[in-house]
Design a protein around this motif. Sequence first.
Motif, PDB file in Angstrom:
ATOM      1  N   GLY A 150      82.939 152.046  26.973  1.00  0.00           N
ATOM      2  CA  GLY A 150      82.310 152.943  25.701  1.00  0.00           C
ATOM      3  C   GLY A 150      81.908 152.020  24.492  1.00  0.00           C
ATOM      4  O   GLY A 150      80.946 152.114  24.095  1.00  0.00           O
ATOM      5  N   ARG A 151      82.690 151.001  24.154  1.00  0.00           N
ATOM      6  CA  ARG A 151      82.522 149.883  23.249  1.00  0.00           C
ATOM      7  C   ARG A 151      81.392 149.226  23.542  1.00  0.00           C
ATOM      8  O   ARG A 151      80.339 149.048  22.676  1.00  0.00           O
ATOM      9  N   HIS A 152      81.316 148.859  24.760  1.00  0.00           N
ATOM     10  CA  HIS A 152      80.021 147.868  25.217  1.00  0.00           C
ATOM     11  C   HIS A 152      78.946 148.768  25.040  1.00  0.00           C
ATOM     12  O   HIS A 152      77.682 148.317  24.665  1.00  0.00           O
ATOM     13  N   HIS A 153      78.965 149.995  25.482  1.00  0.00           N
ATOM     14  CA  HIS A 153      77.614 151.049  25.370  1.00  0.00           C
ATOM     15  C   HIS A 153      77.133 151.066  23.937  1.00  0.00           C
ATOM     16  O   HIS A 153      76.088 151.185  23.790  1.00  0.00           O
ATOM     17  N   ASP A 154      78.287 151.142  22.643  1.00  0.00           N
ATOM     18  CA  ASP A 154      77.754 151.403  21.704  1.00  0.00           C
ATOM     19  C   ASP A 154      77.226 150.059  21.174  1.00  0.00           C
ATOM     20  O   ASP A 154      76.203 150.418  20.321  1.00  0.00           O
ATOM     21  N   ILE A 155      77.517 148.832  21.687  1.00  0.00           N
ATOM     22  CA  ILE A 155      77.004 147.731  20.832  1.00  0.00           C
ATOM     23  C   ILE A 155      75.930 147.661  21.497  1.00  0.00           C
ATOM     24  O   ILE A 155      74.884 147.307  20.912  1.00  0.00           O
ATOM     25  N   LEU A 156      75.373 147.853  22.723  1.00  0.00           N
ATOM     26  CA  LEU A 156      74.135 147.851  23.349  1.00  0.00           C
ATOM     27  C   LEU A 156      73.213 148.944  22.817  1.00  0.00           C
ATOM     28  O   LEU A 156      72.093 148.485  22.382  1.00  0.00           O
ATOM     29  N   SER A 157      73.580 150.025  22.297  1.00  0.00           N
ATOM     30  CA  SER A 157      72.689 151.149  21.893  1.00  0.00           C
ATOM     31  C   SER A 157      72.508 150.652  20.412  1.00  0.00           C
ATOM     32  O   SER A 157      71.500 151.173  19.854  1.00  0.00           O
ATOM     33  N   SER A 158      73.527 150.111  19.606  1.00  0.00           N
ATOM     34  CA  SER A 158      73.185 149.636  18.292  1.00  0.00           C
ATOM     35  C   SER A 158      72.101 148.703  18.339  1.00  0.00           C
ATOM     36  O   SER A 158      71.269 148.884  17.440  1.00  0.00           O
ATOM     37  N   ASN A 159      72.084 147.687  19.465  1.00  0.00           N
ATOM     38  CA  ASN A 159      70.888 146.799  19.273  1.00  0.00           C
ATOM     39  C   ASN A 159      69.535 147.510  19.772  1.00  0.00           C
ATOM     40  O   ASN A 159      68.591 147.370  19.092  1.00  0.00           O
ATOM     41  N   VAL A 160      69.615 148.506  20.366  1.00  0.00           N
ATOM     42  CA  VAL A 160      68.273 149.175  20.761  1.00  0.00           C
ATOM     43  C   VAL A 160      67.832 149.822  19.650  1.00  0.00           C
ATOM     44  O   VAL A 160      66.598 149.826  19.302  1.00  0.00           O
ATOM     45  N   ALA A 186      68.639 149.058  16.284  1.00  0.00           N
ATOM     46  CA  ALA A 186      68.093 148.211  15.330  1.00  0.00           C
ATOM     47  C   ALA A 186      66.804 147.555  15.799  1.00  0.00           C
ATOM     48  O   ALA A 186      65.983 147.391  14.726  1.00  0.00           O
ATOM     49  N   GLN A 187      66.306 147.228  16.968  1.00  0.00           N
ATOM     50  CA  GLN A 187      65.049 146.732  17.352  1.00  0.00           C
ATOM     51  C   GLN A 187      64.093 147.677  17.197  1.00  0.00           C
ATOM     52  O   GLN A 187      62.959 147.390  16.543  1.00  0.00           O
ATOM     53  N   ALA A 188      64.358 148.990  17.453  1.00  0.00           N
ATOM     54  CA  ALA A 188      63.129 149.911  17.036  1.00  0.00           C
ATOM     55  C   ALA A 188      63.006 149.976  15.560  1.00  0.00           C
ATOM     56  O   ALA A 188      61.930 150.260  15.432  1.00  0.00           O
ATOM     57  N   GLN A 189      63.970 150.034  14.934  1.00  0.00           N
ATOM     58  CA  GLN A 189      63.878 150.336  13.511  1.00  0.00           C
ATOM     59  C   GLN A 189      63.131 148.702  12.873  1.00  0.00           C
ATOM     60  O   GLN A 189      61.989 149.066  12.020  1.00  0.00           O
ATOM     61  N   ALA A 190      63.530 147.568  13.380  1.00  0.00           N
ATOM     62  CA  ALA A 190      62.752 146.404  12.893  1.00  0.00           C
ATOM     63  C   ALA A 190      61.267 146.368  13.475  1.00  0.00           C
ATOM     64  O   ALA A 190      60.506 145.920  12.813  1.00  0.00           O
ATOM     65  N   LEU A 191      61.031 146.774  14.700  1.00  0.00           N
ATOM     66  CA  LEU A 191      59.783 146.550  15.543  1.00  0.00           C
ATOM     67  C   LEU A 191      58.862 147.941  14.893  1.00  0.00           C
ATOM     68  O   LEU A 191      57.657 147.677  14.827  1.00  0.00           O
ATOM     69  N   ILE A 220      74.638 149.220  12.441  1.00  0.00           N
ATOM     70  CA  ILE A 220      74.849 150.455  13.099  1.00  0.00           C
ATOM     71  C   ILE A 220      75.784 150.675  14.078  1.00  0.00           C
ATOM     72  O   ILE A 220      76.501 151.848  14.436  1.00  0.00           O
ATOM     73  N   ILE A 221      76.732 149.632  14.540  1.00  0.00           N
ATOM     74  CA  ILE A 221      77.835 149.909  15.471  1.00  0.00           C
ATOM     75  C   ILE A 221      78.825 150.672  14.929  1.00  0.00           C
ATOM     76  O   ILE A 221      79.296 151.783  15.380  1.00  0.00           O
ATOM     77  N   PRO A 222      79.453 150.442  13.604  1.00  0.00           N
ATOM     78  CA  PRO A 222      80.595 151.480  12.858  1.00  0.00           C
ATOM     79  C   PRO A 222      79.753 152.786  12.806  1.00  0.00           C
ATOM     80  O   PRO A 222      80.838 153.607  12.906  1.00  0.00           O
ATOM     81  N   GLU A 223      78.515 153.071  12.626  1.00  0.00           N
ATOM     82  CA  GLU A 223      78.304 154.441  12.539  1.00  0.00           C
ATOM     83  C   GLU A 223      78.178 155.164  13.917  1.00  0.00           C
ATOM     84  O   GLU A 223      78.248 156.232  13.694  1.00  0.00           O
ATOM     85  N   LEU A 224      78.056 154.242  15.089  1.00  0.00           N
ATOM     86  CA  LEU A 224      78.294 155.115  16.192  1.00  0.00           C
ATOM     87  C   LEU A 224      79.576 155.291  16.559  1.00  0.00           C
ATOM     88  O   LEU A 224      80.018 156.098  17.387  1.00  0.00           O
ATOM     89  N   GLU A 225      80.510 154.347  16.077  1.00  0.00           N
ATOM     90  CA  GLU A 225      81.946 154.625  16.674  1.00  0.00           C
ATOM     91  C   GLU A 225      82.626 155.456  15.287  1.00  0.00           C
ATOM     92  O   GLU A 225      83.916 155.439  15.828  1.00  0.00           O
ATOM     93  N   SER A 226      82.310 155.521  14.239  1.00  0.00           N
ATOM     94  CA  SER A 226      82.928 156.158  13.242  1.00  0.00           C
ATOM     95  C   SER A 226      83.569 157.718  13.836  1.00  0.00           C
ATOM     96  O   SER A 226      82.844 158.408  14.634  1.00  0.00           O
TER      97      SER A 226
END
Length: 100
Positions: free
Chosen positions: A5-15, A17-22, A70-76
């Motif tokens: 679950g933690r790994h999925h949260d980290i991967l999702s936060s990256n997705v 973040a990239q969507a927001q940046a791009l 974003i990671i803490p926002e997904l895990e809060s």
Amino acid sequence: MNPLGRHHDILSSNVFAQAQALGFGKTEDEVRAEGTAQDVAPHRVMEGIWGIDSFDQWGVELGKVLAVAIIPELESATAPELGHDSSTNALIRHYRTLKD
């Protein structure tokens, strides 16, 4: 939380973040308004998805900063206060709904 679950949260936060940046760029004036030094500001200008080199180091660094936020926002345990653009906020809320 289990490691998967933690790994999925980290991967999702990256997705997200990239969507927001791009997808949502910033002008040089917006970058300078954030307090970025003038000599660095041109490197942090992103004109949105069609005007950015996704392998540019500035974009990579921005993605890291956004993902870490974003990671803490997904895990809060409680619904966090979200301050991203409306699309990223919606993605985070939807992810949290599916996760629950």
